[in-house]
Design a protein around this motif. Structure first.
Motif, PDB file in Angstrom:
ATOM      1  N   GLY A 167     104.284  52.970  55.970  1.00 63.26           N
ATOM      2  CA  GLY A 167     103.423  52.885  54.797  1.00 63.26           C
ATOM      3  C   GLY A 167     104.098  53.618  53.647  1.00 63.26           C
TER       4      GLY A 167
ATOM      5  N   SER B 117     120.446  64.237  56.495  1.00 59.40           N
ATOM      6  CA  SER B 117     120.322  65.149  55.356  1.00 59.40           C
ATOM      7  C   SER B 117     119.118  64.803  54.485  1.00 59.40           C
TER       8      SER B 117
ATOM      9  N   VAL C 171     117.679  55.123  59.730  1.00 57.52           N
ATOM     10  CA  VAL C 171     116.832  55.288  58.539  1.00 57.52           C
ATOM     11  C   VAL C 171     117.299  54.280  57.491  1.00 57.52           C
TER      12      VAL C 171
ATOM     13  N   MET D 214     119.272  53.519  50.818  1.00 57.90           N
ATOM     14  CA  MET D 214     118.694  53.662  49.480  1.00 57.90           C
ATOM     15  C   MET D 214     119.370  52.747  48.464  1.00 57.90           C
TER      16      MET D 214
HETATM   17  N1  LIG Z   1     107.840  54.324  52.440  1.00 56.45           N
HETATM   18  C1  LIG Z   1     108.081  54.848  51.250  1.00 56.45           C
HETATM   19  O1  LIG Z   1     107.165  55.187  50.472  1.00 56.45           O
HETATM   20  C2  LIG Z   1     109.501  55.088  50.820  1.00 56.45           C
HETATM   21  C3  LIG Z   1     109.767  55.703  49.599  1.00 56.45           C
HETATM   22  C4  LIG Z   1     111.088  55.963  49.257  1.00 56.45           C
HETATM   23  C5  LIG Z   1     112.114  55.588  50.109  1.00 56.45           C
HETATM   24  N2  LIG Z   1     111.827  54.990  51.295  1.00 56.45           N
HETATM   25  C6  LIG Z   1     112.888  54.621  52.269  1.00 56.45           C
HETATM   26  O2  LIG Z   1     112.928  55.666  53.235  1.00 56.45           O
HETATM   27  C7  LIG Z   1     114.264  56.161  53.379  1.00 56.45           C
HETATM   28  C8  LIG Z   1     114.252  57.642  53.682  1.00 56.45           C
HETATM   29  O3  LIG Z   1     113.522  58.324  52.702  1.00 56.45           O
HETATM   30  P1  LIG Z   1     113.775  59.858  52.397  1.00 56.45           P
HETATM   31  O4  LIG Z   1     112.558  60.378  51.789  1.00 56.45           O
HETATM   32  O5  LIG Z   1     114.339  60.541  53.591  1.00 56.45           O
HETATM   33  O6  LIG Z   1     114.930  59.763  51.285  1.00 56.45           O
HETATM   34  P2  LIG Z   1     115.937  60.900  50.832  1.00 56.45           P
HETATM   35  O7  LIG Z   1     115.414  62.257  51.123  1.00 56.45           O
HETATM   36  O8  LIG Z   1     116.333  60.573  49.423  1.00 56.45           O
HETATM   37  O9  LIG Z   1     117.206  60.661  51.789  1.00 56.45           O
HETATM   38  C9  LIG Z   1     118.025  59.548  51.664  1.00 56.45           C
HETATM   39  C10 LIG Z   1     119.086  59.714  52.733  1.00 56.45           C
HETATM   40  O10 LIG Z   1     119.914  58.545  52.728  1.00 56.45           O
HETATM   41  C11 LIG Z   1     121.231  59.010  52.903  1.00 56.45           C
HETATM   42  N3  LIG Z   1     122.195  58.034  52.466  1.00 56.45           N
HETATM   43  C12 LIG Z   1     122.315  57.452  51.252  1.00 56.45           C
HETATM   44  N4  LIG Z   1     123.375  56.625  51.265  1.00 56.45           N
HETATM   45  C13 LIG Z   1     123.935  56.688  52.491  1.00 56.45           C
HETATM   46  C14 LIG Z   1     125.050  56.094  53.109  1.00 56.45           C
HETATM   47  N5  LIG Z   1     125.860  55.266  52.439  1.00 56.45           N
HETATM   48  N6  LIG Z   1     125.311  56.392  54.384  1.00 56.45           N
HETATM   49  C15 LIG Z   1     124.529  57.243  55.086  1.00 56.45           C
HETATM   50  N7  LIG Z   1     123.454  57.861  54.555  1.00 56.45           N
HETATM   51  C16 LIG Z   1     123.168  57.575  53.261  1.00 56.45           C
HETATM   52  C17 LIG Z   1     121.314  60.276  52.076  1.00 56.45           C
HETATM   53  O11 LIG Z   1     122.471  61.019  52.403  1.00 56.45           O
HETATM   54  P3  LIG Z   1     123.145  62.073  51.377  1.00 56.45           P
HETATM   55  O12 LIG Z   1     122.441  63.396  51.626  1.00 56.45           O
HETATM   56  O13 LIG Z   1     124.564  62.095  51.766  1.00 56.45           O
HETATM   57  O14 LIG Z   1     122.907  61.570  49.983  1.00 56.45           O
HETATM   58  C18 LIG Z   1     120.017  60.920  52.532  1.00 56.45           C
HETATM   59  O15 LIG Z   1     120.177  61.548  53.768  1.00 56.45           O
HETATM   60  C19 LIG Z   1     114.916  55.789  52.062  1.00 56.45           C
HETATM   61  O16 LIG Z   1     116.294  55.695  52.250  1.00 56.45           O
HETATM   62  C20 LIG Z   1     114.260  54.479  51.707  1.00 56.45           C
HETATM   63  O17 LIG Z   1     114.888  53.384  52.364  1.00 56.45           O
HETATM   64  C21 LIG Z   1     110.551  54.752  51.676  1.00 56.45           C
END
Ligand SMILES: NC(=O)c1ccc[n+]([C@@H]2O[C@H](COP(=O)([O-])OP(=O)(O)OC[C@H]3O[C@@H](n4cnc5c(N)ncnc54)[C@H](OP(=O)(O)O)[C@@H]3O)[C@@H](O)[C@H]2O)c1
Length: 281
Positions: A139, A9, A70, A73
């Protein structure tokens, strides 16, 4: 070969599902989500995937060959346990390979280092799992800087503590393309790849934003302490401290690493000229 993608999601997870769909048939792809109702539009089978529920994960991973994890958070210590739930469930369910979205950055000495350390612990857990594995160290996403444009304009420029050091930026579709290859090709097994495009300084980022959006942004370096307080005021203590720590790591040169994107994806990362041109003005 059946592939499951966690956090489907989310922005990265959903982009990876779409990228894998370009390479594989719909029947070979399963989306895992904590909130399955959010994922129906992806057009693939959806199964429960809460990182806190190992039993449900084990059930959802039945019949899966390869899983994309993935990174979570949550706060760092909790994340390690959540990731272990996915790794253990994968082992118990007979999954053969795990691909993990890790991150680059300073492993010590910054306010972001606990997050980096938790990612390194999960890398170690995956290597010790006995499964085939591939690790991508992402990155920094560039999209938040685009989303933040109005705030930069209002502030009269980009203010942070990165100084003149460069940062290996990337974007989610480019990451998704590489992960789709890492999931579906055996030649990546046992590799750790830094995934990002050409490194940019904050001044270069300001120039790209200014040219594309016809604004006048300059970069201004501020101290870590001032920037940390500024971020905490806007985002609260946890997130504000983490964000300030990311720029602290950039200032230490820890976000400017060799990129292995070409090895992972089989082609070069999109150039920043091309990326900015693709953005709607
Ligand atoms: N490289 C970078 O610059 C950067 C920046 C920010 C984050 N990140 C990392 O990259 C990841 C993915 O980023 P994104 O942009 O896709 O974030 P995002 O759009 O906020 O998505 C976070 C995802 O994590 C899921 N999640 C949270 N808690 C969970 C749990 N207990 N069990 C299963 N799923 C869970 C959420 O599910 P729901 O829809 O149910 O909430 C959502 O699908 C982040 O989680 C973080 O570790 C990297």
């Amino acid at each position: 070969m059946k592939i499951a993608v966690t956090a489907a999601s989310g922005k990265l997870g959903s982009a990876i599902v779409k990228a894998v769909r370009e390479l594989k048939s719909r029947e070979d792809l399963i989306a895992l989500a904590r909130t399955p109702a959010k994922v129906q539009s992806l057009g693939v089978e959806v199964r429960p995937g809460d990182y806190n529920d190992k039993q449900a994960l084990k059930q959802s991973l039945q019949g899966i060959d390869t899983v994309l994890l993935v990174s979570g958070m949550g706060e760092p210590k909790k994340r390690i346990g959540q990731h272990r739930n996915v790794i253990d469930a994968a082992k118990d369910a007979g999954v053969k390979k795990i691909v993990y979205t890790s991150v680059q950055g300073a492993e010590a000495g910054t306010a972001f280092s606990p997050v980096i350390q938790s990612n390194r612990q999960t890398e170690a857990d995956i290597k010790a799992s006995g499964l085939q594995w591939v690790i991508g160290r992402n990155g920094i996403y560039i999209e938040p800087d685009i989303d933040y444009l109005d705030s930069y304009v209002k502030a009269g420029g980009i203010y942070n503590c990165a100084g003149d050091k460069k940062c290996g930026y990337t974007n989610r579709p480019e990451l998704a393309y590489a992960y789709a290859k890492m999931l579906s090709e055996d030649k990546h097994n046992g590799q750790i790849y830094n995934l990002h495009g050409q490194s940019l300084s904050q001044a270069e980022l300001a120039t790209y934003l200014s040219k594309r959006f016809n604004v006048d942004l300059a970069y201004h370096a501020v101290s870590f302490e001032k920037y940390r307080q500024d971020r905490i005021n806007e985002l609260g203590k946890f997130l504000g401290t983490v964000i300030a720590g990311i720029y602290q790591g950039i200032a230490m040169g820890k976000a400017d690493n060799p990129s292995h994107y070409q090895l992972a994806a089989g082609r070069e990362h999109q150039s920043w000229d091309s990326y900015f041109l693709s953005l709607k003005v």
